[in-house]
Design an enzyme around this catalytic site. Structure first.
Site, PDB file in Angstrom:
ATOM      1  N   GLU A 149       0.899  -1.223  -0.019  1.00 22.95           N
ATOM      2  CA  GLU A 149       0.137  -0.078  -0.091  1.00 22.95           C
ATOM      3  C   GLU A 149       0.748   1.189   0.093  1.00 22.95           C
ATOM      4  O   GLU A 149       1.039   1.762   1.074  1.00 22.95           O
ATOM      5  CB  GLU A 149      -0.785  -0.035   1.287  1.00 22.95           C
ATOM      6  CG  GLU A 149      -1.607   1.233   1.281  1.00 22.95           C
ATOM      7  CD  GLU A 149      -2.821   1.138   2.442  1.00 22.95           C
ATOM      8  OE1 GLU A 149      -3.595   2.069   2.637  1.00 22.95           O
ATOM      9  OE2 GLU A 149      -2.739   0.227   3.292  1.00 22.95           O
TER      10      GLU A 149
ATOM     11  N   LYS B  69      -2.436  -1.914  -3.245  1.00 26.79           N
ATOM     12  CA  LYS B  69      -3.454  -1.273  -2.587  1.00 26.79           C
ATOM     13  C   LYS B  69      -2.945   0.377  -2.793  1.00 26.79           C
ATOM     14  O   LYS B  69      -2.488   0.921  -1.935  1.00 26.79           O
ATOM     15  CB  LYS B  69      -3.633  -1.362  -1.154  1.00 26.79           C
ATOM     16  CG  LYS B  69      -4.795  -0.677  -0.477  1.00 26.79           C
ATOM     17  CD  LYS B  69      -5.374  -1.185   0.852  1.00 26.79           C
ATOM     18  CE  LYS B  69      -6.212   0.000   1.337  1.00 26.79           C
ATOM     19  NZ  LYS B  69      -6.698  -0.703   2.855  1.00 26.79           N
TER      20      LYS B  69
END
Length: 344
Positions: free
Chosen positions: A178, A220
């Protein structure tokens, strides 16, 4: 590392227009959410709230995974079923947030780097025994002056993300990588796209250098959005086009899926943007969601810590998940929002 097993888990999380519920709020973050509804942030209230989310009837049709916090992975339902076991029974894969949070980057004022690599190998082994099959690590990239983020600030976070991902795969756990370019600030859409391109290029260079198998991970990322303080806000189509232009340039097709973070967007905006991006497809990877606030805010607002409100709060969660699942296929329509918080 068994790449076939990692690939199987990664694909299972995002197949069938499914996404992820991010229920991995740290102690301070969940306290803020509870403060907003004037609810004491006790361990039992946190446990009960997560139980409400995980037992909502029908959510397994739209959720392929749930990200848990350390405390939550160790908790159980009121009748003693560990949350990880409960989720697996429903064919929802449990995951775990493993980073230690973003801290100031030494000698680089205004920038941060995520900590938590020390002892991570041992923690991953424990988390796997507790039932976690995937993990998440968040790198935070702020946009401020012309020189923030610096190339070093981006590289430091990308390096940490790649080290984390390699450790996860070594342990037989799917890493969710992420790199979040924050929505804070006054930057416009073009500046966000430029920085997001730099971040993705650096992240995938580091993943390659560390030997991370892309088939056994998920990305992500942030959506490409102007800063919240910017006077020039882009429309839904512009956000979708800029985001997918950015991703198609730097995300290899070997990766099974992209699960967007909502990053402070409203529940409706996050769904609109996800839908618009999928309407631009098809893409070589599944384009899905890993939302926290965008799924939970309406639920908390309805629940208010009152047991009599649980059933309606769960129906709201189910409906919100359903709308985002439709957006994964580009079949969401804003007219659906009028009934979003009514029993489906």
């Amino acid at each position: 590392m068994n790449i076939d097993e990692l690939t199987s888990v990664a694909r299972a999380i995002v197949t069938g227009q499914k996404g992820i519920l991010a229920a991995d709020e740290s102690g301070p973050t969940i306290k803020k959410r509870f403060d907003a509804i004037k609810l004491e942030c006790s361990e039992e209230n946190r446990r009960r709230y997560r139980e409400i989310l995980f037992t909502a009837e029908g959510v397994e049709r739209y959720l392929g995974g749930v990200i848990l916090y350390d405390e939550t992975l160790r908790q159980s339902t009121a009748d003693g079923v560990p949350f990880a076991e409960l989720l697996m029974r429903r064919n929802i894969i449990p995951g775990i947030k493993v980073d230690g949070g973003a801290k100031p980057l030494a000698l680089h004022p205004g920038e941060k780097v995520t900590e938590g690599l020390d002892g991570l190998r041992e923690r991953l082994q424990e988390y796997k025994q507790l039932g976690a099959k995937f993990a998440k690590w968040r790198g935070v990239i702020e946009i401020d002056a012309a020189d923030i983020p610096s190339s070093y600030g981006i590289r430091a976070n990308a390096h940490a993300l790649a080290r984390y991902a390699a450790l996860c795969q070594e342990a037989g756990i799917v890493p969710i990588v992420e790199p979040e370019v924050l929505m804070d600030g006054a930057h416009d859409l073009a500046r966000c796209e430029t920085v997001s391109l730099q971040v993705l290029q650096t992240v995938f260079d580091e993943l390659a250098a560390h030997g991370v198998a892309l088939e056994g991970m998920l990305l992500k990322p942030n959506m490409v959005i102007a800063g919240m303080k910017s006077p020039q806000q882009a429309d839904v189509r512009q956000v979708a086009e800029a985001t997918m232009r950015c991703l198609t340039r730097h995300v290899p097709p070997a990766m099974p899926g992209i699960v967007f973070l909502s990053g402070g967007q409203s529940a409706e905006d996050a769904t609109h943007h996800l839908n618009a991006m999928n309407q631009l497809g098809p893409f070589p990877w599944q384009v899905s969601f890993s939302y926290g606030r965008a799924l939970q805010a309406p639920v908390l607002e309805r629940w208010q810590g009152v047991e009599q409100n649980v059933a309606e709060a769960q129906k709201i969660l189910l409906r919100r998940c359903e709308l985002n699942s439709l957006a994964c296929a580009g079949k969401y329509d804003s007219g659906m929002e009028s009934s979003a918080f009514s029993p489906p």
